[in-house]
Design a protein around this motif. Structure first.
Motif, PDB file in Angstrom:
ATOM      1  N   HIS A  83      29.866  -6.250   0.206  1.00 24.03           N
ATOM      2  CA  HIS A  83      30.667  -5.098   0.626  1.00 24.03           C
ATOM      3  C   HIS A  83      31.737  -4.738  -0.405  1.00 24.03           C
ATOM      4  N   VAL A  84      32.310  -5.731  -1.053  1.00 24.75           N
ATOM      5  CA  VAL A  84      33.330  -5.442  -2.067  1.00 24.75           C
ATOM      6  C   VAL A  84      32.691  -4.707  -3.247  1.00 24.75           C
ATOM      7  N   ALA A  85      31.517  -5.151  -3.675  1.00 22.65           N
ATOM      8  CA  ALA A  85      30.836  -4.485  -4.793  1.00 22.65           C
ATOM      9  C   ALA A  85      30.481  -3.040  -4.451  1.00 22.65           C
ATOM     10  N   LEU A  86      30.063  -2.803  -3.219  1.00 22.72           N
ATOM     11  CA  LEU A  86      29.771  -1.431  -2.781  1.00 22.72           C
ATOM     12  C   LEU A  86      31.034  -0.580  -2.801  1.00 22.72           C
ATOM     13  N   GLU A  87      32.137  -1.147  -2.311  1.00 19.96           N
ATOM     14  CA  GLU A  87      33.380  -0.376  -2.213  1.00 19.96           C
ATOM     15  C   GLU A  87      33.971  -0.073  -3.578  1.00 19.96           C
ATOM     16  N   LEU A  88      33.880  -0.992  -4.510  1.00 17.06           N
ATOM     17  CA  LEU A  88      34.392  -0.725  -5.855  1.00 17.06           C
ATOM     18  C   LEU A  88      33.669   0.468  -6.482  1.00 17.06           C
ATOM     19  N   GLN A  89      32.361   0.534  -6.298  1.00 18.11           N
ATOM     20  CA  GLN A  89      31.613   1.676  -6.829  1.00 18.11           C
ATOM     21  C   GLN A  89      32.015   2.972  -6.132  1.00 18.11           C
ATOM     22  N   THR A  90      32.211   2.906  -4.832  1.00 14.25           N
ATOM     23  CA  THR A  90      32.606   4.095  -4.073  1.00 14.25           C
ATOM     24  C   THR A  90      33.970   4.599  -4.529  1.00 14.25           C
ATOM     25  N   LEU A  91      34.914   3.682  -4.745  1.00 15.68           N
ATOM     26  CA  LEU A  91      36.249   4.072  -5.210  1.00 15.68           C
ATOM     27  C   LEU A  91      36.206   4.659  -6.620  1.00 15.68           C
ATOM     28  N   ALA A  92      35.155   4.349  -7.367  1.00 14.10           N
ATOM     29  CA  ALA A  92      34.995   4.886  -8.721  1.00 14.10           C
ATOM     30  C   ALA A  92      34.132   6.149  -8.708  1.00 14.10           C
ATOM     31  N   ASP A  93      34.094   6.817  -7.563  1.00 15.69           N
ATOM     32  CA  ASP A  93      33.374   8.092  -7.422  1.00 15.69           C
ATOM     33  C   ASP A  93      31.869   7.940  -7.559  1.00 15.69           C
ATOM     34  N   MET A  94      31.347   6.770  -7.180  1.00 16.44           N
ATOM     35  CA  MET A  94      29.904   6.556  -7.112  1.00 16.44           C
ATOM     36  C   MET A  94      29.575   6.005  -5.726  1.00 16.44           C
ATOM     37  N   PRO A  95      29.644   6.838  -4.692  1.00 17.03           N
ATOM     38  CA  PRO A  95      29.491   6.339  -3.320  1.00 17.03           C
ATOM     39  C   PRO A  95      28.123   5.727  -3.069  1.00 17.03           C
ATOM     40  N   VAL A  96      28.128   4.490  -2.577  1.00 14.80           N
ATOM     41  CA  VAL A  96      26.910   3.767  -2.206  1.00 14.80           C
ATOM     42  C   VAL A  96      27.193   3.034  -0.897  1.00 14.80           C
ATOM     43  N   GLY A  97      26.150   2.797  -0.119  1.00 15.15           N
ATOM     44  CA  GLY A  97      26.400   2.195   1.177  1.00 15.15           C
ATOM     45  C   GLY A  97      25.393   1.171   1.645  1.00 15.15           C
ATOM     46  N   PHE A  98      24.330   0.926   0.851  1.00 15.23           N
ATOM     47  CA  PHE A  98      23.291   0.007   1.316  1.00 15.23           C
ATOM     48  C   PHE A  98      23.445  -1.355   0.656  1.00 15.23           C
ATOM     49  N   GLY A  99      23.357  -2.393   1.453  1.00 14.86           N
ATOM     50  CA  GLY A  99      23.394  -3.753   0.930  1.00 14.86           C
ATOM     51  C   GLY A  99      22.732  -4.714   1.895  1.00 14.86           C
ATOM     52  N   ARG A 100      22.264  -5.837   1.382  1.00 16.41           N
ATOM     53  CA  ARG A 100      21.675  -6.883   2.217  1.00 16.41           C
ATOM     54  C   ARG A 100      22.046  -8.238   1.628  1.00 16.41           C
ATOM     55  N   THR A 101      22.330  -9.190   2.487  1.00 18.68           N
ATOM     56  CA  THR A 101      22.620 -10.548   2.050  1.00 18.68           C
ATOM     57  C   THR A 101      21.794 -11.514   2.887  1.00 18.68           C
ATOM     58  N   ARG A 102      21.029 -12.381   2.208  1.00 20.83           N
ATOM     59  CA  ARG A 102      20.163 -13.322   2.913  1.00 20.83           C
ATOM     60  C   ARG A 102      20.280 -14.708   2.273  1.00 20.83           C
ATOM     61  N   GLU A 103      20.371 -15.735   3.112  1.00 16.93           N
ATOM     62  CA  GLU A 103      20.387 -17.103   2.596  1.00 16.93           C
ATOM     63  C   GLU A 103      18.971 -17.504   2.217  1.00 16.93           C
ATOM     64  N   THR A 104      18.829 -18.244   1.136  1.00 18.10           N
ATOM     65  CA  THR A 104      17.526 -18.706   0.687  1.00 18.10           C
ATOM     66  C   THR A 104      17.226 -20.064   1.315  1.00 18.10           C
ATOM     67  N   ALA A 105      16.067 -20.603   0.945  1.00 17.11           N
ATOM     68  CA  ALA A 105      15.692 -21.925   1.450  1.00 17.11           C
ATOM     69  C   ALA A 105      16.570 -23.022   0.871  1.00 17.11           C
ATOM     70  N   THR A 106      17.260 -22.724  -0.232  1.00 12.09           N
ATOM     71  CA  THR A 106      18.160 -23.689  -0.845  1.00 12.09           C
ATOM     72  C   THR A 106      19.557 -23.509  -0.262  1.00 12.09           C
ATOM     73  N   GLU A 107      20.106 -24.536   0.312  1.00  8.53           N
ATOM     74  CA  GLU A 107      21.400 -24.440   0.977  1.00  8.53           C
ATOM     75  C   GLU A 107      22.478 -23.962   0.003  1.00  8.53           C
ATOM     76  N   GLY A 108      23.241 -22.987   0.453  1.00  7.39           N
ATOM     77  CA  GLY A 108      24.335 -22.464  -0.351  1.00  7.39           C
ATOM     78  C   GLY A 108      23.941 -21.397  -1.339  1.00  7.39           C
ATOM     79  N   ILE A 109      22.651 -21.125  -1.471  1.00 12.45           N
ATOM     80  CA  ILE A 109      22.160 -20.091  -2.391  1.00 12.45           C
ATOM     81  C   ILE A 109      21.789 -18.849  -1.587  1.00 12.45           C
ATOM     82  N   TYR A 110      22.352 -17.725  -1.984  1.00 12.35           N
ATOM     83  CA  TYR A 110      22.112 -16.466  -1.273  1.00 12.35           C
ATOM     84  C   TYR A 110      21.535 -15.430  -2.236  1.00 12.35           C
ATOM     85  N   GLN A 111      20.748 -14.544  -1.682  1.00 15.41           N
ATOM     86  CA  GLN A 111      20.328 -13.346  -2.397  1.00 15.41           C
ATOM     87  C   GLN A 111      21.135 -12.177  -1.848  1.00 15.41           C
TER      88      GLN A 111
END
Length: 908
Positions: A83-111
């Motif tokens: 969400h922070v990465a999306l908001e930084l782009q939006t504040l820089a006049d590049m509005p974006v709103g789609f994101g997904r976060t998923r944990e992988t099979a390896t503990e502590g590793i996320y995509q």
């Protein structure tokens, strides 16, 4: 936290079909792996203080403030980084709103998938978001100066990468019209359309633009001469090449005059309304900085207008007013310029609606003429012109006059565009009144411009904006003109390359130039363009960009979909052959269901008017039908498949294997394409998986309009040979024994080849191996399968062990062989010979009479070369054979005839 990997997805992908521009980050939370946000002291308050605009993020609660409520309640840092990465782009006049976060099979590793408008900005925003989150965790804040720098950097990236106004308008209009486009970055040209239907543009220059017209327009003196000879009103003037000629020119023309470079654009080097010798000399020097030739013309009083003519029709007219400020009685001219440049519409260069005004020597000269300096305070309402010319590139403004131009001037402008022969022309007219004819007000045509800027018409400072991009694209693609070549995309776990090649072969019966990509290389017709595994989006783009290609047949592997997404938004036919365990554990795809989701991207991106060709015998593939935006056609090895029967009863199309025929069912029609024993690819019907591949290929061609006769002819002439399907069921006759080469490298592929080997009457030796990056259980399974259909096994390894120690892959395969023995079966004789070439040579040297040596090679061409060195029985460079069977499917090998094409028919 640390970022382990960053990928850029540029087309429809595993994460999203519609939001295809994504940055995908593999994020290791490290010591934050078990620390949700509610356990980090003060994190919520600090995050809100630094980025209060996060309040606008809905997130899963579906309401304003939804994301921040998740932060307060406790969410993992990968989700927050998204969400922070999306908001930084939006504040820089590049509005974006789609994101997904998923944990992988390896503990502590996320995509973490994050939408972007600009690739470099998206990657930067991810890194900045990481810095911001870490700073808040460690210090309780993120310095304001750092945030401002991040936003400034992002804005600069946007500004630097923004398309020119003309190009941006054309791209947006193409998207509206459904015309695919590509940026050919190597030459900074934009391609609209695919293959042979493509057209190219560079700003307002098009692939239709006449180069002679461009050359003529760039030479203002020649332009003026040809127009004058055709009775067009043009300024009196002459071209000079030395300062000594200036006085003669002025004597002939008299003041006031205009001095401008012979070859110039964007108003560079032009000085107008020159009244004396001193200013003439200065203007001459300024023009010489741009061009060796200098035009001296009579100066015509009036206002500057640009008439845009597309395809010899006037589409827009704008009055251009030079850069100026209006006094308020309190501020200096310099301060008024600063105020004017604060207008959000003004920016650097040509990319914004307006260009910022610069104060320079030209400005000083203009001010001096009016009796001003930059420190002059203008009276309220008093106008001060800062430039002599009205170009937008020097800070001028535009006023739309399209509805006011006199019809005679419209006719004249369209005639001029034909005289100069430009498909897109910007014609500059000086007139005191655009509503009257030029003759009435002593108006004149001063210039004709190739590649004219469009922004003054698209976004005028005053008046109605005109969609001038539409007529340009309609000129390039008149109504009813195709913009896309057909695209057929093929995916699946096994059989992709063979099916792709067969589909390409079928379409070659009806198209002059078939472009296709495979694991072997990129082909246009029968020419190899690039050798290698070319199943990703970059290879597909080579086909789509090629102006000779009539149809694109694209093998599409999982790797490319995961790494970059698809190269196209839609296909006309999307073929999904099957989904089986392969490459699991790579790219965080751990299960077959996840793999099916990757393959399903092909089904989900079928054009609404297109077809998804799905395997009805594979439940995961059949289930993809619910997500297909177009129509569905099924293929099945079972003519009584309930799904197929119900589909056909509803009016659908299907291909089935019925009564030994490849058959297409269409409502009440039954199209018998060909008996499988007459289809060389199926090896006389002994290779069921090849029958399935043939069904898929026939169906893909049929739904794309290829008639049955052409499909039948193609099936009969396509062979599992080195030339047409290298490494795919290539069978060689070495006299005393036969050799089968197949690129199978996963359990499903081994099982498919095994179904053929089991029907062989003699002993069978297998030279087996597997890619080192597969899971242990997958390699063990290869050993188990091998033990069920080989009488002797040689275990080798690939040249590239893909991270495993030398010998480990072979040991796992041996484990599988031995597990079959411990389950009550006899232990198949086996040995390890790690070097592939040595393993093949040993098997060929020790092949039993009437036996079959089956090789699963890593390097197909090397394996075939070793076999060919043994001189197969053939008078052609290859010895692939098709096998005819008895009615009971038992092979007959007692008589062999050799065809002129190197194929062998085994007679009864």
């Amino acid at each position: 936290m640390k970022i382990l990997q960053t990928q850029t997805l540029r087309g429809p992908n595993y994460w999203s079909i519609r939001r295809s521009k994504l940055i995908l980050v593999r994020l290791d939370l490290e010591d934050l792996a078990d620390r949700p946000s509610d356990t980090i002291s003060g994190f919520y308050d600090s995050l809100v203080a630094v980025l209060p605009s996060l309040e606008d993020h809905y997130c899963s609660p579906g309401c304003k403030g939804g994301f921040l409520s998740r932060v307060r309640e406790g969410t993992m840092m990968g989700h927050i980084l998204e969400h922070v990465a999306l908001e930084l782009q939006t504040l820089a006049d590049m509005p974006v709103g789609f994101g997904r976060t998923r944990e992988t099979a390896t503990e502590g590793i996320y995509q973490v998938a994050i939408e972007y408008q600009l690739e470099t900005a998206g990657r930067y925003a991810v890194r900045a978001a990481l810095r911001l989150c870490e700073s808040i965790i460690e210090t309780g804040t993120y310095p304001k100066a750092e945030l401002e720098k991040d936003l400034a950097d992002l804005k600069k990236m946007r500004t630097d990468a923004t398309l020119g106004a003309s190009t941006e308008a054309l791209v947006k209009e193409a998207q509206t019209m459904g015309i695919p486009w590509l940026h050919l970055e190597t030459c900074d040209i934009f391609q609209f359309g695919y293959g042979k239907h493509q057209k190219r543009v560079q700003a307002a220059l098009t692939s239709r633009t006449n180069i002679l017209g461009v050359e003529l327009a760039c030479d203002k003196e020649k332009t003026k001469k040809i127009l004058a000879s055709m009775g067009v009103p043009v300024p009196l003037g002459m071209t000079i090449y030395s300062f000594g000629e200036l006085e003669e020119a002025i004597d002939r023309l008299g003041y006031p005059i205009v001095i401008k470079p012979l070859n110039g654009n964007h108003g560079r080097g032009i000085t107008i309304d020159i009244q004396d010798w001193e200013h003439a000399g200065i203007a001459y020097d300024r023009a010489r900085e741009v061009s060796s030739g200098v035009i001296v013309e009579h100066f015509y009083q009036g206002r500057d207008h640009r008439i845009l003519v597309v395809n010899h029709q006037v589409v827009a007219v704008a009055e251009r007013v030079p850069a100026h400020v209006v006094g308020n009685g309190s501020e200096t001219i310099s301060e008024l310029v600063d105020r004017e440049n604060q207008d959000v519409r003004r920016g650097e260069g040509h990319d914004n609606m307006l260009t910022k005004i610069e104060l320079d020597d030209s400005t000083d000269e203009m001010l001096n003429r009016q009796g001003f300096t930059v420190n002059t305070i203008l009276r309220s309402g008093e106008v001060c012109y800062l430039r002599a010319t009205a170009n937008l590139s020097t800070g001028g403004i535009a006023i739309d006059r399209t509805d006011e131009i006199h019809p005679d001037t419209v006719w004249l402008a369209e005639r001029v565009s034909r005289i100069i022969d430009l498909d897109v022309a910007g014609i500059d007219v000086i007139t005191t009144d655009i509503t009257k004819t030029l003759a009435e007000v002593d108006g004149t045509i001063v210039e004709v411009n190739a590649a004219p800027g469009l922004r003054m018409h698209i976004s005028p400072s005053q008046g109605v904006g005109r969609n001038v991009a539409a007529p340009i694209l309609q000129m390039l693609f008149p109504p009813g003109t195709p913009t896309r070549i057909p695209v057929v995309a093929i995916t699946g776990t096994n059989g992709k390359t063979t099916t792709t090649r067969l589909i390409a072969h079928i379409f070659s019966q009806v198209y002059d130039s078939v472009g296709f990509t495979t694991t072997d290389g990129i082909y246009i017709g029968d020419r190899l363009v690039e050798k290698g595994d070319t199943t990703g989006p970059q290879s597909a783009q080579i086909i789509l960009q090629d102006p000779t290609v009539d149809i694109a047949i694209l093998e599409t592997a999982r790797g490319g979909i995961l790494r970059s997404g698809l190269a196209f938004q839609h296909s006309d036919v999307g073929v999904v052959l099957n989904v089986a365990a392969d490459h699991l554990g790579l790219g965080d795809i751990e299960t077959i269901d996840q793999l099916a989701r990757v393959k399903g991207v092909i089904a989900e991106t079928v054009h609404p008017d297109g077809y998804a060709v799905l395997n009805a015998d594979d439940e995961r593939v059949a289930a993809m039908a619910k997500d297909v935006p177009g129509k569905v056609a099924y293929f099945s090895m079972d003519a009584n498949n309930p799904l197929v029967r119900a589909h056909v009863q509803r009016g659908g199309i299907a291909a089935v294997y019925a009564d030994e025929y490849l058959t297409i069912l269409q409502q009440d029609w039954v199209h018998r394409i060909e008996k499988v024993e007459r289809v060389p690819l199926t090896l006389g019907g002994r290779a069921p998986f090849m029958i399935a591949n043939a069904l898929a290929a026939c169906l893909a061609a049929f739904v794309q309009g290829v008639n049955v006769e052409h499909i039948r002819a193609a099936l009969r002439s396509f062979k599992a040979s080195v030339a047409q399907t290298p490494g795919r069921m290539n069978l060689f006759n070495l006299g005393r024994y036969h050799v089968l080469v197949d690129y199978a490298h996963n359990p499903a592929g081994y099982a498919a080849v095994g179904s053929f080997v089991k029907n062989w009457t003699g002993s069978a030796i297998g030279v087996v191996g597997g890619p080192g990056d597969r899971r242990d259980e997958d390699l063990i399974e290869l050993g188990k399968l091998s033990a069920t259909f080989f009488d002797r096994i040689i275990v080798k390894e690939d040249d590239d062990n893909r991270g495993r120690a030398w010998g480990d892959t072979a040991e796992l395969i041996v484990q599988g062989i031995e597990q079959v023995a411990t389950a009550g079966n006899h232990l198949v004789p086996h040995s390890i010979m790690l070097n592939e070439s040595e393993a093949i040579e040993w098997a060929l040297d020790n092949a039993p009479d009437n036996g079959l040596v089956t090789i699963f090679p890593d390097n197909v061409s090397r394996a075939i070369a070793l076999i060919m060195s043994r001189n197969p029985i053939s008078d052609a460079p290859e010895a692939a054979i098709s096998v005819e069977l008895k009615s009971d499917n038992s092979p007959i090998l007692d008589a062999v005839s050799v065809g002129n094409n190197g194929t062998h028919s085994i007679k009864h």
